[in-house]
Motif scaffolding. Structure first.
Motif, PDB file in Angstrom:
ATOM      1  N   PRO A   1     123.182  23.600  57.525  1.00 63.56           N
ATOM      2  CA  PRO A   1     123.741  23.103  59.017  1.00 63.56           C
ATOM      3  C   PRO A   1     125.186  23.695  59.034  1.00 63.56           C
ATOM      4  O   PRO A   1     125.865  23.654  57.974  1.00 63.56           O
ATOM      5  N   SER A   2     125.538  24.052  60.118  1.00 59.35           N
ATOM      6  CA  SER A   2     127.019  24.736  60.642  1.00 59.35           C
ATOM      7  C   SER A   2     128.062  23.822  60.044  1.00 59.35           C
ATOM      8  O   SER A   2     128.930  24.421  59.350  1.00 59.35           O
ATOM      9  N   HIS A   3     128.167  22.467  60.136  1.00 61.44           N
ATOM     10  CA  HIS A   3     129.207  21.618  59.870  1.00 61.44           C
ATOM     11  C   HIS A   3     129.423  21.853  58.330  1.00 61.44           C
ATOM     12  O   HIS A   3     130.635  21.635  57.704  1.00 61.44           O
ATOM     13  N   ARG A   4     128.427  21.746  57.514  1.00 62.87           N
ATOM     14  CA  ARG A   4     128.506  21.780  55.996  1.00 62.87           C
ATOM     15  C   ARG A   4     129.025  23.091  55.511  1.00 62.87           C
ATOM     16  O   ARG A   4     129.653  23.100  54.682  1.00 62.87           O
ATOM     17  N   VAL A   5     128.450  24.014  56.174  1.00 63.38           N
ATOM     18  CA  VAL A   5     128.795  25.661  55.776  1.00 63.38           C
ATOM     19  C   VAL A   5     130.402  25.880  55.958  1.00 63.38           C
ATOM     20  O   VAL A   5     131.136  25.956  54.950  1.00 63.38           O
ATOM     21  N   LEU A   6     130.844  25.251  57.103  1.00 58.89           N
ATOM     22  CA  LEU A   6     132.392  25.455  57.378  1.00 58.89           C
ATOM     23  C   LEU A   6     133.159  24.191  56.408  1.00 58.89           C
ATOM     24  O   LEU A   6     134.468  24.701  56.131  1.00 58.89           O
ATOM     25  N   ALA A   7     132.639  23.102  56.222  1.00 51.64           N
ATOM     26  CA  ALA A   7     133.199  22.169  55.543  1.00 51.64           C
ATOM     27  C   ALA A   7     133.418  22.802  53.979  1.00 51.64           C
ATOM     28  O   ALA A   7     134.666  22.575  53.341  1.00 51.64           O
ATOM     29  N   VAL A   8     132.609  23.219  53.307  1.00 50.81           N
ATOM     30  CA  VAL A   8     132.573  23.892  51.954  1.00 50.81           C
ATOM     31  C   VAL A   8     133.559  25.188  51.855  1.00 50.81           C
ATOM     32  O   VAL A   8     134.022  25.525  50.762  1.00 50.81           O
TER      33      VAL A   8
ATOM     34  N   ALA B   1     128.662  26.340  65.548  1.00 49.94           N
ATOM     35  CA  ALA B   1     130.029  25.704  65.817  1.00 49.94           C
ATOM     36  C   ALA B   1     130.606  25.943  67.173  1.00 49.94           C
ATOM     37  O   ALA B   1     131.045  25.160  67.906  1.00 49.94           O
ATOM     38  N   VAL B   2     130.750  26.977  67.403  1.00 44.74           N
ATOM     39  CA  VAL B   2     131.095  27.554  68.790  1.00 44.74           C
ATOM     40  C   VAL B   2     130.546  27.098  69.949  1.00 44.74           C
ATOM     41  O   VAL B   2     130.778  26.641  70.957  1.00 44.74           O
ATOM     42  N   ALA B   3     128.812  27.167  69.726  1.00 52.35           N
ATOM     43  CA  ALA B   3     127.930  26.595  70.593  1.00 52.35           C
ATOM     44  C   ALA B   3     128.014  25.044  70.791  1.00 52.35           C
ATOM     45  O   ALA B   3     128.483  24.563  72.090  1.00 52.35           O
ATOM     46  N   VAL B   4     128.503  24.312  69.823  1.00 54.45           N
ATOM     47  CA  VAL B   4     128.698  22.999  69.885  1.00 54.45           C
ATOM     48  C   VAL B   4     130.130  22.553  70.945  1.00 54.45           C
ATOM     49  O   VAL B   4     130.434  22.026  71.504  1.00 54.45           O
ATOM     50  N   PHE B   5     131.163  23.441  70.350  1.00 52.95           N
ATOM     51  CA  PHE B   5     132.541  23.645  71.107  1.00 52.95           C
ATOM     52  C   PHE B   5     132.013  23.659  72.438  1.00 52.95           C
ATOM     53  O   PHE B   5     132.744  23.020  73.282  1.00 52.95           O
TER      54      PHE B   5
ATOM     55  N   LEU C   1     135.474  32.665  68.793  1.00 51.03           N
ATOM     56  CA  LEU C   1     135.805  31.321  69.660  1.00 51.03           C
ATOM     57  C   LEU C   1     136.400  31.430  70.814  1.00 51.03           C
ATOM     58  O   LEU C   1     135.836  30.920  71.980  1.00 51.03           O
ATOM     59  N   ALA C   2     137.431  32.172  71.210  1.00 53.51           N
ATOM     60  CA  ALA C   2     138.053  32.418  72.398  1.00 53.51           C
ATOM     61  C   ALA C   2     137.162  33.041  73.550  1.00 53.51           C
ATOM     62  O   ALA C   2     137.239  32.576  74.657  1.00 53.51           O
ATOM     63  N   ARG C   3     136.370  34.032  73.074  1.00 54.40           N
ATOM     64  CA  ARG C   3     135.322  34.528  74.148  1.00 54.40           C
ATOM     65  C   ARG C   3     134.345  33.513  74.769  1.00 54.40           C
ATOM     66  O   ARG C   3     134.462  33.546  75.662  1.00 54.40           O
TER      67      ARG C   3
ATOM     68  N   ALA D   1     126.775  29.911  61.120  1.00 51.30           N
ATOM     69  CA  ALA D   1     127.762  28.706  61.124  1.00 51.30           C
ATOM     70  C   ALA D   1     128.655  28.665  62.137  1.00 51.30           C
ATOM     71  O   ALA D   1     128.960  27.764  63.130  1.00 51.30           O
ATOM     72  N   GLU D   2     129.323  29.856  62.332  1.00 54.83           N
ATOM     73  CA  GLU D   2     130.250  30.154  63.308  1.00 54.83           C
ATOM     74  C   GLU D   2     129.692  29.961  64.885  1.00 54.83           C
ATOM     75  O   GLU D   2     130.092  29.287  65.688  1.00 54.83           O
ATOM     76  N   GLU D   3     128.543  30.707  64.972  1.00 57.18           N
ATOM     77  CA  GLU D   3     127.692  30.527  66.157  1.00 57.18           C
ATOM     78  C   GLU D   3     127.435  29.244  66.466  1.00 57.18           C
ATOM     79  O   GLU D   3     127.457  28.537  67.832  1.00 57.18           O
TER      80      GLU D   3
END
Length: 774
Positions: free
Chosen positions: A224-231, A306-310, A483-485, A302-304
């Protein structure tokens, strides 16, 4: 337009992806190309697009850009290969059929201009025939064949064989079909393993937040995204070392051998050399490129996510219920530096400020309460907004005592609410805040922002850069542009969904309206300040640099209340006013009699008023607007009541049922503020008596909820909550391990059969250690 994709084929592909008609796509693409915004198209061009909504249009806009970039790159590649004189019909067909940028690059790889490689040097030395002979006939001894090529720059048979190996390695590394197949196999079979950067780092205090990842492995396609970005954050901080493992090498060796036509089981003299070449090609080329591709793909996905959650959380926050035009007292809590106080009237204008010191070390409790009481009485304060930062619970207690005293005196007391401070400090120090509140100290601006956020979250939050609002999941680890877009699109959609009061809106709010740039927003405000409030929408055309196109895009989203024409207060676009006149003529009543007349409006049939330009969808919207002009889609305002006597984690007891506010929603659950300075986590498994795949199905940021305390860890400052109020602690603990228990046994991936070890304890543990949440 390049020959690879005509306009029609682009539209056809978009239609297939969106599962809509090609004519709908064609209309949307035309409107976008003409400069129309997504909110405008979604709201006022329903007949053209077949009522595509803003979500579909955002996806279409993004995919359209990708396909056009793909088209441009394909054209450039075709031109480059043709210029080299190497473009064949087969190669052209392959490029025309390529449907992704990576596929185009795979095909282009052998023809891409590059620095002089060892394989090129070997070819120049005349060693390609040696490589081809060994592939075609593996029966001779390789050294014997290679001896025929010794001479000139080739010093020995060994050197000749090395050159042949480089040639074959480059050949497979540039084979588009093989590279693509290896990439997909690595992704589906591969895993990511993490370990400490080194033993010394593992013992450092800074590394402890990543300790759950010191021995960790998970399949790439399931991580999942959060684990990818965490590591990846752990790797960036040089705490974790990441290894991308594609699984058993034998499968990749077989793929390479098949591409070269090598029988790895043959008992021929050259078989050992050929097998060595296959293994060398995997180890030095294809494995490296596969790892790079996997890393890029994993991070992109992961970024996609994370951006979707945000984006979802930001939308919920922006569309949170406004308290409305009520005089509000904002409290920006603090200990040593005091609590900053600001009173704003119903329009958000600052009417008073103060600083009080009720907490340690000054402890001027009664004096602080007296100051607040005087402000409430002097300005008729109806609401008290308390920031949720440091000293918030203590300040909330002060406000509660003040309210109780006022009620005891027989007077009407204001209501209070906790307000998120996220981004308030960013606003306070911004250039816009300095222009908006030039006479106020930076510290007091935060209290003003807190008060205004309660009145109208959307109008105040648009003044802050979206990423600073703080409702994201590892937003600081996401590529800023991506993220900005996405967040800018969320803000734009939210602002236009609600509509904007033309005569009170700030520059930042106006700049988010369809078709209005920041420069144009400044021009509108300057014109308003000079000439007074707008009396009608047509007056917008008198604003310098606001032309017909900008008017078309923005007019329907701008409201004028109490102006010359009541319709200007609604979401009906000026271009559709003739339809309203037609409705009035046929109804035989006045506009004043029709607006808000639910019975009369619901008796009308939209089809009777439709024409070639304004169809049934637009007329239906017009009737809805006339029924409730300028309706606000946001929910009714409510506040959470924190339990008395529950001020810190130590006050929490397992089994308590509390009221709280959802502060953040992530892929694994939701964080809830129950008034103890530390958000609790409702894991996705504790959200409902059914399987929940996405927490956003159940809760949203800013929502008031009732939760049960199921786990309290005072030492580690962690709170486990459940939305299932009938849960018992025993049931909960049976479903997940206690804090501090040994790591769970590795689970076997159901598809690949490989094992992966999740972090010990709850998911919240790992994420909090990595810096997510409060």
């Amino acid at each position: 337009m390049p020959e690879s994709l005509t306009v029609k084929s682009v539209n056809a592909r978009l239609a297939e992806e969106l599962e809509v008609g090609e004519s709908q796509v064609a209309a949307a693409v035309r409107l976008l190309d003409e400069g129309s915004t997504v909110p405008f198209i979604a709201r006022y061009r329903k007949e053209a697009t077949g009522s595509l909504d803003d979500g579909q249009l955002r996806t279409l806009e993004e995919r359209l850009q990708y396909l056009r970039e793909l088209d441009a790159r394909r054209a450039a590649v075709l031109a480059s290969i043709e210029e080299q004189g190497k473009l064949t019909d087969e190669l052209r067909a392959a490029l025309l059929a390529a449907d992704t940028k990576s596929r185009v690059e795979d095909i282009y790889l052998p023809y891409k201009p590059k620095r002089r490689t060892k394989a090129q040097i070997a070819r120049e030395a005349g060693l390609e025939p040696l490589a081809d002979r060994l592939l075609a006939d593996p029966t001779p001894v390789p050294q014997d064949v290679a001896a025929e090529f010794v001479g000139g720059e080739v010093a020995s048979p060994e050197a000749a064989l090395d050159g042949a190996r480089h040639i074959l390695t480059e050949r497979v590394a540039e084979d588009a079909e093989l590279v693509g197949a290896v990439r997909e196999k690595f992704w589906s079979n591969g895993s990511l393993r993490t370990a400490p950067w080194n033993d010394e780092v593992a013992k450092s205090p800074a590394a402890q937040k990543f300790r759950d990842y010191f021995e960790f492995s998970e399949p790439l396609d399931a991580m999942p995204s959060h684990r990818v970005l965490a590591v990846m954050r752990g790797e960036k901080e040089e705490v974790l070392a990441l290894t991308f493992d594609g699984g058993d090498d034998a499968g990749y060796h077989a793929m390479i051998a098949a591409t070269l036509g090598v029988d790895m089981a043959a008992a021929s003299a050259a078989t050992k050399w050929l097998v060595g070449t296959v293994e060398w090609a995997w180890r030095t080329k294809l494995m490296i490129s596969a790892r790079v591709d996997a890393r890029v793909r994993l991070r992109k996905r992961a970024e996609e996510e994370a951006v979707a959650v945000f984006a979802r959380n930001l939308k919920d926050l922006l569309l949170a219920a406004p308290a409305g035009n009520r005089t509000t007292l904002g409290l920006d809590p603090g200990f040593r530096t005091g609590v900053k106080v600001a009173v704003v009237d119903g329009t958000g204008k600052v009417v008073d400020t103060a600083t009080i010191y009720p907490h340690q070390p000054q402890r001027q409790w009664d004096s602080a309460k007296s100051v607040l009481a005087a402000l409430v009485a002097r300005h008729g304060v109806e609401l008290i907004a308390v920031g949720n930062g440091t000293a918030s619970r203590e300040t909330d207690a002060l406000a509660a005592e003040l309210i109780a005293d006022i009620r005891a005196a027989g007077a009407e007391a204001p209501a209070k609410a906790m307000v998120s401070e996220a981004g308030a400090s960013v606003y306070s120090a911004s250039a816009y805040a300095a222009r908006e509140l030039p006479t106020l100290d930076v510290t007091l601006r935060g209290a003003v922002s807190i008060a205004r956020r309660l009145q109208d979250p959307l109008a105040e939050l648009v003044k802050i850069e979206p990423k600073s609002i703080g409702v994201g999941q590892y937003q600081h680890d996401v590529t800023p542009g991506t993220l900005a877009r996405s967040l800018d699109a969320v803000v734009e959609d939210a602002v236009n969904a609600v509509g904007v009061d033309l005569n009170t809106a700030s520059v930042p709010l106006l700049a988010r309206v369809s078709g209005v740039s920041e420069t144009l927003a400044e021009a509108i405000v300057a014109y308003r300040d000079k000439t007074g409030p707008f009396r009608n929408r047509k007056a917008l055309l008198e604003v310098p640099r606001l032309g017909a196109k900008a008017f078309e895009q923005c007019a329907g989203f701008l409201r004028i209340r109490g102006g010359d024409d009541p319709i200007d207060a609604s979401g009906v676009h000026p271009e559709a006013y003739p339809v309203v006149r037609r409705i009035l003529d046929r109804s035989g009543i006045t506009l004043a009699e029709l607006i808000g007349n639910e019975r009369a409006l619901r008796s009308l049939k939209p089809g009777e008023f439709a024409d070639d330009r304004f169809g049934v969808p637009t007329v239906t919207d017009i009737l809805a607007e006339l029924e409730k002009p300028g309706r606000d889609p946001r929910p009714a305002f409510t506040t959470a009541t924190f339990a008395a006597g529950v001020e810190k984690i130590a006050d929490l007891k397992v089994g308590m049922v509390l009221e709280g506010v959802v502060t953040n929603v992530a892929a694994f659950g939701a964080f809830v503020d129950v008034g103890v300075h530390q958000d609790g986590l409702v894991h996705v498994s504790a959200m409902a008596d059914r399987f929940v795949s996405d927490p956003h199905e159940v809760v949203r940021s800013g929502q008031v909820v009732r939760v049960k305390v199921v786990d309290v860890d005072v030492d580690r400052q962690r709170i486990g909550l459940s939305l299932r109020l009938n849960d018992t602690p025993q049931r909960d603990k049976a479903k997940r391990p206690e804090r501090g228990t040994p790591p769970r046994k590795p689970r076997r991936d159901k598809d690949s059969g490989r094992r992966s070890t999740p972090p010990a304890g709850s998911m919240a543990d790992a994420l909090r250690k990595a810096g997510f949440g409060k």
